[in-house]
Design a protein around this motif. Structure first.
Motif, mmCIF file in Angstrom:
data_model
loop_
_atom_site.group_PDB
_atom_site.id
_atom_site.type_symbol
_atom_site.label_atom_id
_atom_site.label_comp_id
_atom_site.label_asym_id
_atom_site.label_seq_id
_atom_site.Cartn_x
_atom_site.Cartn_y
_atom_site.Cartn_z
ATOM 1 N N SER A 212 0.835 -1.201 0.000
ATOM 2 C CA SER A 212 0.000 0.000 0.000
ATOM 3 C C SER A 212 0.869 1.249 0.000
ATOM 4 N N ASP A 213 0.499 2.237 -0.821
ATOM 5 C CA ASP A 213 1.285 3.481 -0.839
ATOM 6 C C ASP A 213 0.926 4.409 0.323
ATOM 7 N N THR A 214 0.009 3.968 1.188
ATOM 8 C CA THR A 214 -0.278 4.731 2.408
ATOM 9 C C THR A 214 0.153 3.954 3.654
ATOM 10 N N PHE A 215 0.974 2.927 3.476
ATOM 11 C CA PHE A 215 1.387 2.093 4.608
ATOM 12 C C PHE A 215 1.971 2.944 5.738
ATOM 13 N N LEU A 216 2.934 3.795 5.431
ATOM 14 C CA LEU A 216 3.586 4.571 6.483
ATOM 15 C C LEU A 216 2.635 5.590 7.095
ATOM 16 N N ARG A 217 1.822 6.229 6.277
ATOM 17 C CA ARG A 217 0.871 7.199 6.832
ATOM 18 C C ARG A 217 -0.144 6.494 7.726
ATOM 19 N N ASP A 218 -0.560 5.296 7.346
ATOM 20 C CA ASP A 218 -1.503 4.541 8.171
ATOM 21 C C ASP A 218 -0.846 4.095 9.482
ATOM 22 N N ALA A 219 0.435 3.721 9.427
ATOM 23 C CA ALA A 219 1.137 3.348 10.654
ATOM 24 C C ALA A 219 1.271 4.542 11.587
ATOM 25 N N VAL A 220 1.618 5.693 11.024
ATOM 26 C CA VAL A 220 1.725 6.916 11.833
ATOM 27 C C VAL A 220 0.386 7.242 12.492
ATOM 28 N N ALA A 221 -0.708 7.033 11.765
ATOM 29 C CA ALA A 221 -2.035 7.318 12.321
ATOM 30 C C ALA A 221 -2.316 6.465 13.553
ATOM 31 N N LEU A 222 -1.805 5.229 13.583
ATOM 32 C CA LEU A 222 -1.992 4.389 14.766
ATOM 33 C C LEU A 222 -1.337 5.021 15.987
ATOM 34 N N PHE A 223 -0.123 5.518 15.825
ATOM 35 C CA PHE A 223 0.573 6.162 16.937
ATOM 36 C C PHE A 223 -0.118 7.453 17.357
ATOM 37 N N GLU A 224 -0.638 8.196 16.396
ATOM 38 C CA GLU A 224 -1.301 9.467 16.720
ATOM 39 C C GLU A 224 -2.608 9.231 17.470
#
Length: 307
Positions: free
Chosen positions: A109-121
């Protein structure tokens, strides 16, 4: 700072700072033996949307060449082992978050990192995220990729106490607090130590079943030193991280498990017990036992550090 003290616990109470485009530092470790896989993994990182990237490819005994634009090279003159190689890469990148990706892994997924960051936020108690791992060829996915005793469904998310090391994300402040990967291990069990130290820093290690990384289903026992290092590092893990009363309990429980698994393979067991002996008699590196408060938190969360 001592294990379980107030300054480590304070990491859990601070929310991650929100940025419109969070900066993610990425470390890809390679010996140069899988060029096609490496290119695929780096391409999947460079395709990420909604983040700024600082990417380095670490050549472990190899000088990386032919890297795509946007990826720096760090050549190590010799193979220093997997955890030490990752640590070397982490020293030369910077960001709000740190992502480690093995050279035979990729993220679809090209949003993998943004989705991971959202978990931390959304949840400041998280200190590490491991995604669900899938073989993209359709081969059966090994259950060891789900780092919990009761495996359950692979898309079910939960706290965990070890991680599959091939694709993990941490906030940079957590990475600095835990002190990085255990360089002494060279190979095997550094992911357990990293997860334990995240818990000891007052955060939680998390398996995110809704995030996916790709990796081929390869038998880890293909490495010639697998059985010896598996055993030696199991003892080192206990000596480096557990309060003294728990060390023999942890090693003893795993000895019982291995005997139950391999009693029909006496040569394998002989190698494994040789590694156990080596683990007790050789230098394990720095000792940083977790606090009893951490032991209690891990127990309440589902897995006391005795198995």
């Amino acid at each position: 700072m001592t294990a379980g003290d107030g300054s480590r616990g304070a990491l859990r109470r601070h929310a991650v700072v929100h940025r419109e485009r969070p900066r993610v530092a990425v470390v890809s470790l390679s010996q140069g033996t899988r060029p096609d896989d490496l290119r695929r993994g780096l391409a999947s990182v460079l395709a990420q949307q909604g983040v700024e990237l600082d990417v380095v490819c670490v050549g472990n005994g190899w000088e990386p060449t032919g890297l795509p634009d946007g990826v720096r090279a760090l050549a190590l003159p010799e193979n220093v082992g997997i955890p030490a190689g990752r640590n070397a890469g982490a020293e030369v990148v910077d960001g709000d978050y740190l992502f480690f990706l093995d050279d035979d892994a990729s993220v679809p997924s090209d949003t993998f990192l943004r989705d991971a960051v959202a978990l931390f936020e959304r949840d400041p108690s998280l200190g590490l995220v491991q995604p669900r791992v899938v073989d993209p060829t359709g081969a059966a996915n090994p259950t060891r990729w789900i780092p919990r005793i009761r495996k359950g469904e692979p898309d079910h998310s939960s706290p965990v106490f070890s991680v599959w090391e091939g694709a993990v994300v941490l906030p940079m402040d957590v990475w600095r607090a835990v002190g990085g990967w255990g360089a002494e291990y060279f190979y095997a069990h550094e992911g357990i130590e990293l997860a334990w130290r995240v818990w000891d820093a007052g955060r939680r290690a998390w398996y995110a079943g809704d995030l996916v990384a790709h990796h081929p289903a390869i038998d880890p026992a293909r490495h010639t030193e697998y059985y010896r290092l598996n055993a030696r590092n199991r003892v080192w893990l206990a000596r480096r991280n557990l309060p003294a009363p728990l060390r023999p309990l942890y090693v003893g429980s795993w000895a019982a498990i291995q005997v139950a698994r391999w009693w029909r393979h006496p040569k394998r067991l002989a190698t494994w017990f040789g590694g156990i002996r080596e683990g007790w008699t050789t230098d394990c590196g720095p000792v940083r036992p977790m606090g009893w408060l951490t032991v209690g938190r891990m127990t309440i969360a589902g897995r006391p550090p005795v198995v």
